[in-house]
Design an enzyme around this catalytic site. Sequence first.
Site, mmCIF file in Angstrom:
data_model
loop_
_atom_site.group_PDB
_atom_site.id
_atom_site.type_symbol
_atom_site.label_atom_id
_atom_site.label_comp_id
_atom_site.label_asym_id
_atom_site.label_seq_id
_atom_site.Cartn_x
_atom_site.Cartn_y
_atom_site.Cartn_z
ATOM 1 N N SER A 146 62.247 12.529 -50.774
ATOM 2 C CA SER A 146 62.542 11.094 -51.650
ATOM 3 C C SER A 146 61.351 9.824 -51.426
ATOM 4 C CB SER A 146 63.758 11.151 -51.977
ATOM 5 O OG SER A 146 64.440 10.172 -52.946
ATOM 6 N N ASP A 211 66.236 17.759 -61.001
ATOM 7 C CA ASP A 211 66.378 16.466 -60.315
ATOM 8 C C ASP A 211 67.178 15.371 -61.650
ATOM 9 O OD1 ASP A 211 66.240 14.140 -58.876
ATOM 10 O OD2 ASP A 211 65.209 14.813 -57.401
ATOM 11 N N HIS A 240 68.842 16.709 -57.002
ATOM 12 C CA HIS A 240 67.747 15.797 -55.926
ATOM 13 C C HIS A 240 68.460 15.522 -54.170
ATOM 14 C CE1 HIS A 240 64.785 12.290 -55.184
ATOM 15 N NE2 HIS A 240 66.134 11.979 -54.421
#
Length: 309
Positions: A146, A211, A240
């Site tokens: 991320s 996601d 996610h």
Amino acid sequence: MGNVTSGVAAKFAFFPPDPPTYDVRQDEDGRLAMRGITPDMNMNVHLLDTKGGNKIVANFWRHPMARFTLLYSHGNAADLGQMHELFVELRAHLRVNIMSYDYSGYGGSSGKPSELNTYYDIEAVYNCLKKEYGMKQEDLIVYGQSVGSGPTLHLASRLQRLRGVVLHSAILSGLRVLYPVKMTLWFDIFKNIDKIRRVNCPVLVMHGTNDEVVDWYHGKRLWELSKEKYEPLWVKGGGHCNLETYPDYIKHLRRFINEMERIPVAKPEKELDSKPSLTDESTKHIGCLRLKKKVPGSKKEVDRDSETG
């Protein structure tokens, strides 16, 4: 101009756990330890000085049969205490050493989180690996989850002999998570869409198809722009924050690690010195990216034709 930059940074906010899930203490033998985390005889705790003037916490997890070391940059809303169980699992299943760290302002690290500080942070960690463990680029795989894809690609774009890069639910840039922009703007942050083009080692991209925080297109585009593409992992139905709960996650990572042992490394070009300087023009327990603004819609609103930003 500065107001624009700070406005983007405010929307693309950092969310360190508050309070931190651990603290650092010094044992009677002088070794650093982390209160709140189960002791591990094969884990060394470091407090590292950064160019930003902060002290950050880093952990080196040793595996006795490791060929490679994984330098792991975690997600936005986590610290090392929350990542503990994942690192134990990765070390065991992948048979790698793991170097993990908390960004400035996260966990037991001092300072405030910012894009620039994450770059200083990962540089300090890399220098520690070289100095304390004799680490060579050829034996290092950098892993960014991320928001951690930002410092990961910052480092990977400047080191020419890395063994590999792993991008887990990565972002094209901070602004692109928030708005469907068609080009890279000067005040954007974490410009991964530009830096991925300068990475000269195999790149594994993993992203969930569902996601809702960072659209799957981000991962797909980063993979397309990679010079040395490794077979990506598109986790059907993955979100996610849950890719590590899918069986294919660890299987695909293990296959990647195994194949990295069999390939030659890139020819040396330019080595990052022991005190690197920035070259940017501007500059289950997985922590997720959190934003203050959510973009309506998803895939159709992201620019599909963006090549340079």
